[in-house]
Design an enzyme around this catalytic site. Structure first.
Site, PDB file in Angstrom:
ATOM      1  NE  ARG A 165       7.716  -2.164 121.506  1.00  0.00           N
ATOM      2  CZ  ARG A 165       7.835  -2.968 120.464  1.00  0.00           C
ATOM      3  NH1 ARG A 165       8.986  -3.065 119.824  1.00  0.00           N
ATOM      4  NH2 ARG A 165       6.800  -3.647 120.025  1.00  0.00           N
ATOM      5  CB  SER A 237       2.497  -4.456 123.640  1.00  0.00           C
ATOM      6  OG  SER A 237       2.425  -5.112 122.409  1.00  0.00           O
ATOM      7  CD  GLU A 333       5.599  -1.335 124.180  1.00  0.00           C
ATOM      8  OE1 GLU A 333       5.398  -2.549 124.039  1.00  0.00           O
ATOM      9  OE2 GLU A 333       5.489  -0.519 123.261  1.00  0.00           O
TER      10      GLU A 333
HETATM   11  N1  EPU Z   1       0.280 -15.266 122.060  1.00  0.00           N
HETATM   12  C1  EPU Z   1      -0.538 -15.902 122.965  1.00  0.00           C
HETATM   13  N2  EPU Z   1      -1.741 -15.327 123.253  1.00  0.00           N
HETATM   14  C2  EPU Z   1      -2.157 -14.169 122.689  1.00  0.00           C
HETATM   15  C3  EPU Z   1      -1.319 -13.544 121.731  1.00  0.00           C
HETATM   16  C4  EPU Z   1      -0.084 -14.110 121.439  1.00  0.00           C
HETATM   17  O1  EPU Z   1      -0.217 -16.968 123.494  1.00  0.00           O
HETATM   18  O2  EPU Z   1      -3.237 -13.703 123.037  1.00  0.00           O
HETATM   19  C5  EPU Z   1       1.633 -15.846 121.783  1.00  0.00           C
HETATM   20  C6  EPU Z   1       1.715 -16.715 120.568  1.00  0.00           C
HETATM   21  O3  EPU Z   1       2.605 -17.778 120.873  1.00  0.00           O
HETATM   22  C7  EPU Z   1       2.344 -15.813 119.502  1.00  0.00           C
HETATM   23  C8  EPU Z   1       3.265 -14.973 120.362  1.00  0.00           C
HETATM   24  O4  EPU Z   1       2.560 -14.792 121.609  1.00  0.00           O
HETATM   25  O5  EPU Z   1       3.042 -16.541 118.549  1.00  0.00           O
HETATM   26  C9  EPU Z   1       3.637 -13.637 119.766  1.00  0.00           C
HETATM   27  O6  EPU Z   1       2.439 -12.910 119.494  1.00  0.00           O
HETATM   28  P1  EPU Z   1       2.435 -11.688 118.451  1.00  0.00           P
HETATM   29  O7  EPU Z   1       3.034 -12.091 117.167  1.00  0.00           O
HETATM   30  O8  EPU Z   1       1.052 -11.114 118.423  1.00  0.00           O
HETATM   31  O9  EPU Z   1       3.449 -10.651 119.083  1.00  0.00           O
HETATM   32  P2  EPU Z   1       3.726 -10.120 120.564  1.00  0.00           P
HETATM   33  O10 EPU Z   1       5.050 -10.626 120.998  1.00  0.00           O
HETATM   34  O11 EPU Z   1       2.574 -10.367 121.463  1.00  0.00           O
HETATM   35  C10 EPU Z   1       5.037  -8.017 119.698  1.00  0.00           C
HETATM   36  C11 EPU Z   1       5.049  -6.535 119.881  1.00  0.00           C
HETATM   37  C12 EPU Z   1       3.891  -5.896 119.124  1.00  0.00           C
HETATM   38  C13 EPU Z   1       4.032  -6.216 117.645  1.00  0.00           C
HETATM   39  C14 EPU Z   1       4.034  -7.752 117.485  1.00  0.00           C
HETATM   40  C15 EPU Z   1       4.257  -8.198 116.071  1.00  0.00           C
HETATM   41  C16 EPU Z   1       6.013  -6.166 122.098  1.00  0.00           C
HETATM   42  C17 EPU Z   1       5.780  -5.718 123.493  1.00  0.00           C
HETATM   43  N3  EPU Z   1       4.941  -6.209 121.301  1.00  0.00           N
HETATM   44  O12 EPU Z   1       3.845  -8.532 120.282  1.00  0.00           O
HETATM   45  O13 EPU Z   1       4.010  -4.483 119.281  1.00  0.00           O
HETATM   46  O14 EPU Z   1       2.961  -5.675 116.894  1.00  0.00           O
HETATM   47  O15 EPU Z   1       5.105  -8.313 118.295  1.00  0.00           O
HETATM   48  O16 EPU Z   1       5.595  -8.051 115.755  1.00  0.00           O
HETATM   49  O17 EPU Z   1       7.161  -6.454 121.725  1.00  0.00           O
HETATM   50  C18 EPU Z   1       3.273  -2.677 120.680  1.00  0.00           C
HETATM   51  O18 EPU Z   1       4.451  -2.563 121.052  1.00  0.00           O
HETATM   52  O19 EPU Z   1       2.362  -1.920 121.110  1.00  0.00           O
HETATM   53  C19 EPU Z   1       2.915  -3.733 119.753  1.00  0.00           C
HETATM   54  C20 EPU Z   1       1.646  -3.980 119.403  1.00  0.00           C
END
Ligand code: EPU
Length: 337
Positions: A165, A237, A333
């Site tokens: 990012r 995010s 972010e």
């Molecule tokens: N999780 C929780 N609670 C929640 C959601 C997720 O505990 O409410 C945990 C779970 O363990 C899950 C892990 O977080 O396995 C990862 O969750 P997710 O796959 O939804 O991804 P994220 O790390 O929360 C990142 C990006 C997103 C992108 C997703 C999918 C960042 C800041 N965000 O989210 O990007 O869509 O991965 O690759 O890196 C954005 O930047 O606006 C965005 C939506």
């Protein structure tokens, strides 16, 4: 022709749907118009903010300066061989339209970035990423215009110093250049990235997996977790996933055996901020009309009529509790203006 407006409502230019006004708003449709805009006294004598579709911005007040917006459009093939195709995309193109174009023309590389809101120029500043792919993986070059003297320049992928990012346009060259076009290099040969999280489990079992099935699957996963910004104000995010040292992670794991992580290097891991926030009890919690999304804790939503200060206050409280419980500093972010 340049479009210049005064006291312009930014309501349709921020996906949090906050009411804010900019003193001036200027939209240009090619590099020459951008250069003309940069010479205008109102631009030279005021602070300037360049925006895409505002999908990563939080306006905490009116913007007492000039907001610039690109209407540079177009997707053109500029190079092609038996393995790959290079396309040159106007910074004002809606990012997901670019992904749809790549999928429709059988070009591989962009499909995991389906349905990410925003425009192509902002996507290249921010190095958008999702489902195991970052935009930097397919960027060949970035065309820019120097804000000071209007000179056009081309940055190679390496010149952009891409990281999670992040890019040179957010750090050492912040406010120095405006991205006018982005050159993407896509593969003609089938190569799909299906290793992230639940992509494989979510693919339809009955069909052959091709580009358009992957795009549809990514769209379905996103729609099941992330609120549609056209219907519910949000900026995706709100925080970045924090990096912590392996040593610190091991200490935390002792106390919280379920804590997930993704390896980054020998010394660092990335911890999902959403997990930390959920553990602190924030899922679905509100502060005024701002709330933590009940399907993805990393997203703060405007339930309707939220003020910027409610969103800011909720984010401050979240950071405070995560710091208190895990001794981890969450970095937004979203850009506060
Ligand atoms: N999780 C929780 N609670 C929640 C959601 C997720 O505990 O409410 C945990 C779970 O363990 C899950 C892990 O977080 O396995 C990862 O969750 P997710 O796959 O939804 O991804 P994220 O790390 O929360 C990142 C990006 C997103 C992108 C997703 C999918 C960042 C800041 N965000 O989210 O990007 O869509 O991965 O690759 O890196 C954005 O930047 O606006 C965005 C939506």
């Amino acid at each position: 022709m340049l479009k210049i407006s005064e006291n312009y409502s930014l309501l349709n230019h921020n996906t949090f749907h906050l009411e804010a006004y900019s003193r001036y708003f200027i939209e240009y449709s090619d590099e020459d118009e951008l250069k003309e805009a940069l010479k205008l006294p109102i631009v030279r004598n005021n602070k300037v903010l360049h925006i895409g579709s505002g999908s990563n911005l939080l306006f905490t007040s009116d913007y007492n300066g000039v907001v610039l917006h690109s209407a540079i459009r177009g997707i053109d093939i500029i190079d092609e061989n038996h393995e790959s195709v290079s396309i040159r995309v106007g910074a004002g193109e809606i990012w997901d339209d670019v992904v749809a174009y790549c999928v429709a023309t059988n070009l591989y590389g962009a499909e995991n970035l389906s349905l990410i809101p925003g425009e192509t120029g902002a996507a290249a500043v921010q190095n958008i990423g999702a489902y195991g792919v970052e935009l930097k993986d397919i960027i060949e070059a970035v065309e820019v215009v120097d804000i000071d003297n209007g000179v056009q320049k081309v940055f190679s992928n390496a010149d952009c110093k891409y990281a999670y990012r992040n890019s040179v346009f957010k750090t050492e060259l912040k406010d120095k250049y405006i991205i006018s076009r982005v050159v993407l290099k896509l593969s003609k040969k089938p190569q799909l990235n299906l290793d992230y999280g639940n992509i494989k489990d979510s693919l339809p079992k009955t069909e052959e997996v091709d580009l358009s099935t992957v795009r549809q699957t990514i769209i379905s996963i996103r729609e099941s977790k992330l609120p549609n910004p056209n219907l519910v104000g949000n900026a995706g995010s709100f925080f970045m996933n924090p990096y912590v040292t392996v040593e610190k992670y091991n200490t935390l794991k002792h106390k919280f055996p379920q804590i997930p992580c993704y390896p980054v290097s020998d010394e660092l891991v990335k911890v999902p901020a959403a997990w930390l926030i959920e553990q602190c009890g924030w899922k679905g919690k509100s502060f005024g009309n701002a709330a933590v999304h009940d399907k993805q804790c990393l997203v703060i939503i405007n339930k309707g009529g939220a003020t910027a200060s409610e969103i800011v206050e909720l984010s401050v409280q979240i950071r405070f509790t995560v710091k208190e419980q895990f001794d981890i500093e969450l970095i937004p972010e979203v850009i506060f203006l």
